[in-house]
Design an enzyme around this catalytic site. Structure first.
Site, mmCIF file in Angstrom:
data_model
loop_
_atom_site.group_PDB
_atom_site.id
_atom_site.type_symbol
_atom_site.label_atom_id
_atom_site.label_comp_id
_atom_site.label_asym_id
_atom_site.label_seq_id
_atom_site.Cartn_x
_atom_site.Cartn_y
_atom_site.Cartn_z
ATOM 1 N N LYS A 1 55.625 -3.829 35.392
ATOM 2 C CA LYS A 1 55.661 -2.261 35.133
ATOM 3 C C LYS A 1 55.062 -1.584 36.614
ATOM 4 C CE LYS A 1 56.273 -1.990 30.914
ATOM 5 N NZ LYS A 1 55.323 -2.185 30.138
HETATM 6 C C1 LIG Z 1 54.979 -2.564 28.631
HETATM 7 C C2 LIG Z 1 54.515 -1.069 27.801
HETATM 8 C C3 LIG Z 1 53.274 -1.565 26.711
HETATM 9 C C4 LIG Z 1 51.695 -2.589 26.901
HETATM 10 O O1 LIG Z 1 51.738 -2.858 27.866
HETATM 11 P P1 LIG Z 1 51.238 -3.937 27.906
HETATM 12 O O2 LIG Z 1 50.104 -4.172 29.680
HETATM 13 O O3 LIG Z 1 51.695 -5.932 28.428
HETATM 14 O O4 LIG Z 1 50.120 -4.658 27.004
HETATM 15 C C5 LIG Z 1 52.859 -0.515 26.078
HETATM 16 N N1 LIG Z 1 53.669 0.263 25.959
HETATM 17 C C6 LIG Z 1 54.595 0.983 26.411
HETATM 18 C C7 LIG Z 1 55.255 1.800 26.243
HETATM 19 C C8 LIG Z 1 54.806 -0.691 27.470
HETATM 20 O O5 LIG Z 1 56.130 -0.528 28.213
#
Ligand SMILES: *Cc1c(COP(=O)(O)O)cnc(C)c1O
Length: 389
Positions: free
Chosen positions: A188
């Site tokens: 991210k």
């Molecule tokens: C990555 C993601 C999540 C989940 O994030 P985590 O930190 O891995 O739990 C939720 N929603 C979207 C749109 C994502 O891309």
């Protein structure tokens, strides 16, 4: 040459802060986490920030805090990661899936209004800021998604897993809705390895989230009695969860936070280069923005190969992979996933825009520190594959 889909940049204070944690002898939630929360709240201009061990945990806590329970309905766009919908099921509630806008892959006020009209029992709406671009939350004449939902007493939870740092109407995402959830997963926009953050301006919601993220232990009750009682004394007011963020992860997050705007501007630079050099490729649709470039988190650079493209999406991904270019797909829509399709009897015809996106969507590499050579390599590969003759 190899160009990965994503790459983590950890060349700031990450090591220094992690070493401070190790030296402190206390590795789980403590000072570094509280400092990360304080700085994140300041960065997005929200009253409260609660660090947790994933965005999925944040989304779960958010729905729990607003009182979602068995049989409730929550609006979820089909064009998202399964986490957005699975947390609704954790609580025994049911997602109501809707199509998204074709150009932006976002929910629009029109889509939300139509859904609220046809499903009058909807309790909440999950707004996903797809790719790092904010959805239309508010407008001057009160016709944004938040405006519309507030007028009808419907809660809004923002899935901002892609959207730090991002703005809508000049204001930081994280400062608007009832609750906003961010992800610090490895790929991210900033990372803690695994981690997430929940922000809210509502004191009651923040209190509930803080209790539920650590076993339902009520800190206030505990604090009230610490003066007279032994330090082992505490009370449990609900069967809570184990969602706290360890200080080791928060240490990485603090260092990443210091560089978040630099990372964002780096991704914007790469995106502008892509735009300049992929403008005129037949069959290739570039991402559409409805926010200024500086307000976009640019987590993703999502493309669509349409009917006029020289090859289909799957062969395109394969060919790029063979040349060492990493790609991804955002997303195979949830109405196509076995669990949701079968449980809610979803048909592709109900989601024409998501279907059109799905048929051709592919996401190119995008990360801070992408070199001109890497960009040129990707651009050349894309152009060659899609330019006939
Ligand atoms: C990555 C993601 C999540 C989940 O994030 P985590 O930190 O891995 O739990 C939720 N929603 C979207 C749109 C994502 O891309």
């Amino acid at each position: 040459m190899k160009v990965p889909f994503a790459r983590v940049f950890c060349d700031g204070n990450e090591l220094k802060y992690v070493q401070e944690v190790l030296a402190s002898g206390w590795l789980t939630t403590a000072g570094k986490t509280f400092e990360f929360e304080k700085r994140f709240a300041a960065a997005v201009n929200s009253k409260h920030a609660c660090a947790v061990n994933s965005c999925t945990a944040a989304l779960h806590l958010a729905l729990e805090a607003i009182g979602i329970g068995p049989g409730d309905q929550v609006l979820v766009p089909t064009m998202t990661f399964t986490a957005t919908a699975e947390v609704v099921r954790y609580l025994g509630a049911d997602p109501v899936f809707v199509d998204v806008d074709y150009a932006t892959r976002l929910l629009t006020p029109e889509i939300v209004i139509r859904a609220l009209d046809t499903h009058p029992h909807l309790k909440a709406v999950m707004v996903v800021h797809f790719g790092g671009q904010a959805a239309c939350l508010t407008t001057a004449n009160q016709s944004g998604i938040l405006d519309v939902c507030r007028a009808r007493g419907v809660r809004v939870i923002e899935d901002a897993a892609h959207a730090f740092p991002a703005k809508w109407d000049g204001r930081m995402i994280g400062s608007f809705g009832d609750i906003t959830c961010f992800s610090f997963y490895a790929n991210k926009t900033i990372t803690t390895g695994e981690g997430g953050m929940l922000t809210t301006n509502d004191d009651q919601l923040a209190k509930r989230v803080k209790v539920m993220r650590l076993h339902g232990i009520d800190r206030d009750i505990w604090n009230r009695f610490t003066a007279e009682k032994a330090s082992w004394e505490y009370d449990v007011i609900a069967p809570g969860f184990k969602y706290n963020m360890p200080d080791i992860n928060a240490a990485i997050g603090l260092a990443q936070l210091e560089r978040a705007e630099f990372f964002r501007s780096e991704r914007q630079r790469a995106v502008e280069y892509y735009f300049k050099h992929l403008q005129d490729v037949p069959g290739l649709e570039l991402p559409h923005s409805h926010v200024p470039a500086v307000d976009h988190a640019w987590h993703l650079f999502p493309l669509v190969l349409n009917e006029r493209a020289a090859l289909d999406r799957n062969r395109f991904i394969e060919a790029l992979g063979a040349q060492g270019v990493g790609t991804s797909v955002h997303y195979k829509p949830l109405h196509r996933m076995t669990y949701y399709r079968e449980r809610y009897q979803l048909r592709p015809e109900e989601f024409p825009n998501a279907e059109r996106i799905w048929r051709g969507c592919v996401t190119l590499p995008l990360y801070a520190g992408m070199t001109p050579a890497e960009l040129d390599y990707v651009i050349r590969a894309v152009r060659e594959l899609l330019t006939p003759g």
